[in-house]
Motif scaffolding. Structure first.
Motif, short mmCIF file in Angstrom:
data_model
loop_
_atom_site.label_atom_id
_atom_site.label_comp_id
_atom_site.label_asym_id
_atom_site.label_seq_id
_atom_site.Cartn_x
_atom_site.Cartn_y
_atom_site.Cartn_z
N ASP A 16 0.79 -1.33 -0.16
CA ASP A 16 0.02 0.01 -0.02
C ASP A 16 0.70 1.37 -0.07
O ASP A 16 0.39 2.49 -0.42
CB ASP A 16 -0.97 -0.11 1.19
N CYS A 30 -3.74 13.83 -10.27
CA CYS A 30 -3.27 14.20 -8.92
C CYS A 30 -2.87 15.71 -9.10
O CYS A 30 -3.30 16.44 -8.06
CB CYS A 30 -2.01 13.51 -8.73
N VAL A 33 -6.08 17.80 -8.66
CA VAL A 33 -6.79 17.51 -7.53
C VAL A 33 -5.90 18.75 -6.55
O VAL A 33 -6.66 19.46 -5.83
CB VAL A 33 -6.60 16.19 -7.02
N GLU A 53 -11.62 20.02 5.13
CA GLU A 53 -10.51 18.89 5.24
C GLU A 53 -10.80 17.58 6.06
O GLU A 53 -10.85 16.38 5.76
CB GLU A 53 -9.26 19.50 5.48
N LEU A 56 -13.03 15.50 4.11
CA LEU A 56 -12.46 14.86 3.09
C LEU A 56 -11.73 13.82 3.53
O LEU A 56 -11.64 12.65 3.10
CB LEU A 56 -11.61 15.46 2.23
N ASP A 57 -11.04 13.87 4.82
CA ASP A 57 -10.39 12.98 5.51
C ASP A 57 -11.14 11.70 5.87
O ASP A 57 -10.94 10.50 5.89
CB ASP A 57 -9.73 13.51 6.89
N CYS A 59 -14.01 11.00 4.09
CA CYS A 59 -14.09 10.18 2.77
C CYS A 59 -13.11 9.11 2.51
O CYS A 59 -13.12 8.15 2.01
CB CYS A 59 -14.37 11.44 1.90
N ASP A 60 -11.92 9.80 2.69
CA ASP A 60 -10.72 9.11 2.51
C ASP A 60 -10.65 7.96 3.63
O ASP A 60 -10.32 6.73 2.89
CB ASP A 60 -9.24 9.70 2.70
N SER A 61 -10.82 8.14 4.63
CA SER A 61 -11.11 6.77 5.79
C SER A 61 -12.05 5.78 5.18
O SER A 61 -11.59 4.66 5.17
CB SER A 61 -11.33 7.20 6.93
N ASN A 63 -13.06 5.50 1.94
CA ASN A 63 -12.56 4.57 1.02
C ASN A 63 -11.42 3.74 1.20
O ASN A 63 -11.53 2.58 0.62
CB ASN A 63 -11.94 5.83 -0.12
N ASN A 64 -10.47 4.10 2.16
CA ASN A 64 -9.33 3.27 2.44
C ASN A 64 -9.98 1.90 2.90
O ASN A 64 -9.53 0.91 2.89
CB ASN A 64 -8.51 3.96 3.60
#
Length: 94
Positions: A16, A30, A33, A53, A56-57, A59-61, A63-64
């Motif tokens: 990863d 990238c 973005v 932010e 978005l964090d 959302c990233d979590s 997605n991860n």
């Protein structure tokens, strides 16, 4: 390290952290973005942007978590496929 299992055990193998998509549009996306994030920071101001932010964090979590589950599922599927193929080896020798 002599084996993949040894590398995993000793923390030397971290896919990863080393995977970079080979899709031709990855790097330009990238950059886009990063530019968009900067524009939002300037438009919203620092306080509101910090709230964005945090969102978005989150959302990233999410997605991860999905990517991790997909990786585990794919790995198990591949391992089971190998078990099935090896288990049916005798049928080929008959």
């Amino acid at each position: 390290m002599k084996t993949i299992l040894e590398a995993l055990y000793h923390g030397k193998l971290q896919p990863d952290m080393t995977i970079v998509p080979s899709h031709p549009e990855y790097r330009s996306a990238c950059k886009q973005v990063a530019a968009e994030i900067q524009q939002w920071r300037e438009r919203l101001g620092e306080e509101v942007f910090l709230e964005l932010e945090e969102y978005l964090d989150l959302c990233d979590s999410v997605n991860n978590m999905h990517v991790e589950a997909a990786f585990r599922h794919g790995f198990k599927l591949g391992a089971n496929l190998l078990i099935e193929v090896i288990g049916d080896r005798e049928a080929l020798l008959s």
